[in-house]
Design a protein around this motif. Structure first.
Motif, PDB file in Angstrom:
ATOM      1  N   VAL A  18       0.857  -1.269  -0.060  1.00  0.00           N
ATOM      2  CA  VAL A  18       0.039   0.101   0.023  1.00  0.00           C
ATOM      3  C   VAL A  18       0.984   1.045  -0.004  1.00  0.00           C
ATOM      4  CG1 VAL A  18      -1.681   1.138   1.375  1.00  0.00           C
ATOM      5  CG2 VAL A  18      -1.965  -1.111   0.862  1.00  0.00           C
ATOM      6  N   LEU A  19       2.057   1.235   0.781  1.00  0.00           N
ATOM      7  CA  LEU A  19       2.912   2.421   0.983  1.00  0.00           C
ATOM      8  C   LEU A  19       3.430   2.754  -0.345  1.00  0.00           C
ATOM      9  CD1 LEU A  19       4.634   2.136   4.472  1.00  0.00           C
ATOM     10  CD2 LEU A  19       2.915   4.045   3.658  1.00  0.00           C
ATOM     11  N   PHE A  23       3.082   6.108  -2.519  1.00  0.00           N
ATOM     12  CA  PHE A  23       4.026   6.938  -2.981  1.00  0.00           C
ATOM     13  C   PHE A  23       4.264   6.809  -4.406  1.00  0.00           C
ATOM     14  CE2 PHE A  23       6.049   5.990   1.435  1.00  0.00           C
ATOM     15  CZ  PHE A  23       5.440   7.083   1.973  1.00  0.00           C
ATOM     16  N   SER A  24       3.934   6.114  -5.141  1.00  0.00           N
ATOM     17  CA  SER A  24       3.867   6.045  -6.698  1.00  0.00           C
ATOM     18  C   SER A  24       3.268   6.830  -7.380  1.00  0.00           C
ATOM     19  CB  SER A  24       3.950   4.623  -7.277  1.00  0.00           C
ATOM     20  OG  SER A  24       3.745   4.522  -8.804  1.00  0.00           O
ATOM     21  N   PHE A  25       1.806   6.895  -6.712  1.00  0.00           N
ATOM     22  CA  PHE A  25       1.050   7.839  -7.127  1.00  0.00           C
ATOM     23  C   PHE A  25       1.416   9.236  -6.773  1.00  0.00           C
ATOM     24  CE2 PHE A  25      -2.891  10.302  -6.356  1.00  0.00           C
ATOM     25  CZ  PHE A  25      -3.625  10.209  -7.477  1.00  0.00           C
ATOM     26  N   LYS A  26       1.910   9.620  -5.625  1.00  0.00           N
ATOM     27  CA  LYS A  26       2.152  11.079  -5.134  1.00  0.00           C
ATOM     28  C   LYS A  26       3.408  11.508  -6.103  1.00  0.00           C
ATOM     29  CE  LYS A  26       0.444  11.295  -0.564  1.00  0.00           C
ATOM     30  NZ  LYS A  26       1.004  11.326   0.841  1.00  0.00           N
ATOM     31  N   SER A  27       4.374  10.534  -6.310  1.00  0.00           N
ATOM     32  CA  SER A  27       5.409  10.925  -7.156  1.00  0.00           C
ATOM     33  C   SER A  27       4.988  11.203  -8.647  1.00  0.00           C
ATOM     34  CB  SER A  27       6.476   9.494  -7.243  1.00  0.00           C
ATOM     35  OG  SER A  27       7.508   9.975  -8.199  1.00  0.00           O
ATOM     36  N   ALA A  41      11.920   7.851  -4.344  1.00  0.00           N
ATOM     37  CA  ALA A  41      12.897   7.121  -3.194  1.00  0.00           C
ATOM     38  C   ALA A  41      12.054   6.535  -2.102  1.00  0.00           C
ATOM     39  CB  ALA A  41      13.989   8.194  -2.602  1.00  0.00           C
ATOM     40  N   ARG A  42      11.137   7.177  -1.429  1.00  0.00           N
ATOM     41  CA  ARG A  42       9.966   6.428  -0.694  1.00  0.00           C
ATOM     42  C   ARG A  42       9.579   5.306  -1.129  1.00  0.00           C
ATOM     43  NH1 ARG A  42       7.520  11.716   2.454  1.00  0.00           N
ATOM     44  NH2 ARG A  42       9.335  12.451   3.348  1.00  0.00           N
ATOM     45  N   MET A  43       9.224   5.377  -2.293  1.00  0.00           N
ATOM     46  CA  MET A  43       8.557   4.118  -3.143  1.00  0.00           C
ATOM     47  C   MET A  43       9.567   3.040  -3.281  1.00  0.00           C
ATOM     48  SD  MET A  43       7.183   3.811  -6.884  1.00  0.00           S
ATOM     49  CE  MET A  43       8.719   4.243  -7.586  1.00  0.00           C
ATOM     50  N   ASN A  44      10.820   3.187  -3.572  1.00  0.00           N
ATOM     51  CA  ASN A  44      12.035   2.411  -3.755  1.00  0.00           C
ATOM     52  C   ASN A  44      12.178   1.578  -2.288  1.00  0.00           C
ATOM     53  OD1 ASN A  44      12.502   2.490  -6.404  1.00  0.00           O
ATOM     54  ND2 ASN A  44      14.096   3.861  -6.391  1.00  0.00           N
TER      55      ASN A  44
END
Length: 98
Positions: A18-19, A23-27, A41-44
C-alpha cells in the motif's frame, strides 16, 4: 513458529504494498522535481521492504525446494538493492538545497 512468521510477514507485505502504491501515485502527480524524487525514493524503500518480506516468505515458510530458495535469494538481492538505492536517493534529495 510458522504461524507467528505468517502473522508478521503477510501484514508487512500488505502494508509495504500500500505504501509503495501511495508513494508511486504521489510521485507521478507531483509537479516539483525535488518532491517527485523524494516520493520516488520512498517508493523504492517501500518496494525494497516488500521484496525482503516476500523473500523471507519464500525462504522460511515454503518447502525446501531448490527453486523456492533460488527465487527467495533473487527477491532478497533485489529487495536489498531497492532499499539501499531508495535510502541513498532519499538522503540526496531530502537535504536542504543551498
Amino acid at each position: 513458529m510458522d504461524q507467528l512468521l505468517q502473522w508478521l510477514l503477510v501484514p508487512g507485505i500488505l502494508i509495504s504494498l500500500v505504501l509503495s502504491a501511495v508513494f508511486s501515485f504521489k510521485s507521478r502527480r507531483s509537479a516539483d522535481a525535488r518532491t517527485k524524487a523524494v516520493f520516488a525514493a520512498r517508493m523504492n524503500i517501500s518496494m525494497g521492504v516488500m521484496m525482503l518480506f516476500i523473500a523471507l516468505v519464500q525462504l522460511f515458510l515454503s518447502g525446501e525446494s531448490t527453486l523456492r530458495i533460488v527465487i527467495g535469494a533473487i527477491f532478497l538481492v533485489i529487495g536489498v538493492f531497492n532499499l539501499f538505492a531508495g535510502l541513498r536517493n532519499l538522503s540526496l534529495y531530502s537535504t536542504p538545497k543551498n
